[in-house]
Motif scaffolding. Sequence first.
Motif, mmCIF file in Angstrom:
data_model
loop_
_atom_site.group_PDB
_atom_site.id
_atom_site.type_symbol
_atom_site.label_atom_id
_atom_site.label_comp_id
_atom_site.label_asym_id
_atom_site.label_seq_id
_atom_site.Cartn_x
_atom_site.Cartn_y
_atom_site.Cartn_z
ATOM 1 N N PRO A 65 -3.019 -9.494 3.775
ATOM 2 C CA PRO A 65 -2.792 -8.046 3.919
ATOM 3 C C PRO A 65 -1.463 -7.739 4.588
ATOM 4 O O PRO A 65 -0.839 -8.604 5.226
ATOM 5 C CB PRO A 65 -3.964 -7.597 4.805
ATOM 6 C CG PRO A 65 -4.959 -8.696 4.754
ATOM 7 C CD PRO A 65 -4.169 -9.956 4.551
ATOM 8 N N ALA A 87 0.123 0.232 -1.867
ATOM 9 C CA ALA A 87 -0.977 0.581 -0.964
ATOM 10 C C ALA A 87 -2.219 1.058 -1.716
ATOM 11 O O ALA A 87 -3.347 0.803 -1.299
ATOM 12 C CB ALA A 87 -0.512 1.654 0.019
ATOM 13 N N SER A 88 -2.013 1.738 -2.842
ATOM 14 C CA SER A 88 -3.149 2.265 -3.602
ATOM 15 C C SER A 88 -4.043 1.158 -4.128
ATOM 16 O O SER A 88 -5.258 1.358 -4.305
ATOM 17 C CB SER A 88 -2.649 3.117 -4.771
ATOM 18 O OG SER A 88 -1.821 2.345 -5.638
ATOM 19 N N ARG A 91 -5.618 -1.286 -0.825
ATOM 20 C CA ARG A 91 -6.800 -0.782 -0.110
ATOM 21 C C ARG A 91 -8.098 -1.265 -0.746
ATOM 22 O O ARG A 91 -9.167 -1.197 -0.112
ATOM 23 C CB ARG A 91 -6.767 0.746 -0.068
ATOM 24 C CG ARG A 91 -6.888 1.424 -1.406
ATOM 25 C CD ARG A 91 -6.837 2.942 -1.281
ATOM 26 N NE ARG A 91 -6.884 3.584 -2.582
ATOM 27 C CZ ARG A 91 -7.997 3.797 -3.275
ATOM 28 N NH1 ARG A 91 -9.161 3.409 -2.768
ATOM 29 N NH2 ARG A 91 -7.956 4.396 -4.441
ATOM 30 N N GLY A 95 -9.407 -6.497 4.233
ATOM 31 C CA GLY A 95 -8.462 -6.220 5.308
ATOM 32 C C GLY A 95 -8.111 -7.444 6.133
ATOM 33 O O GLY A 95 -7.626 -7.319 7.258
#
Length: 253
Positions: A65, A87-88, A91, A95
Amino acid sequence: MPIDRQGPVSRLWPSGGAHLWASGGTSAADSHARGHLVYAARGVLSVHTARGTSIVPANRVGWTPAGFAHHHRAHGHTDMRIVFLPASLARLMPGRPAVFMVSGLAREVLLALTGEDGRGEGASDRLRRVLVDELHEAREQALQLPEPRDDRLRGVARVLYENPADTTSLAGLGRSVGASARTLSRLLHDELGMTFYEWRTQLRIYHALVLLAEGHDTTRVAQACGWANPSGFIAAFTDVVGTTPGRYRSART
């Protein structure tokens, strides 16, 4: 940037790239603003973070990440491919560092995204979405060596890292670090979520992947990693990696 004594052969662009490394090549510690995937089209990669070491052989893809300090190491002559995710899409990924099975489709997408053939950003965006969808459906794999925090576990880890063939019992290892087998078992469960047998097997498989990438045969690797006979090693390796050592080694050459 990967480094070795000869220097890496690299193709880089904003969304990813490829690095060709000699065996033993390593990268400097770094972190990125975007999460990224790494895949070894040839060789074996290890990805090191404060959480531990992820092993990325041919049928796996590693995920790191954004913001995680890390470095890579090549085992065997390695063709490393790297894909940064916006980022889209990031996510939708864990994490924390993780390793996933790579399907045939995911492999082809990884190679297409990191190949020399030019393609528009729109096409690349669609391929990245396909890739993340494939990984979202894939099994997360336990090809990771979590890093112990307790000093006593670290002491045991040093012994086994230096000699994965060591067959000393947990009680015997505990005597060398001043802890009982019961205490070490509790620490392994609490810190790493593993039994001693599971942890030592993961560590041995890690070393086996490295030795196979360096060209050693199955019998030699079995002995070096603590199995009394090749059949036991083959069974354990197949259970963890998903293919036999012989087939895995053939696929690497």
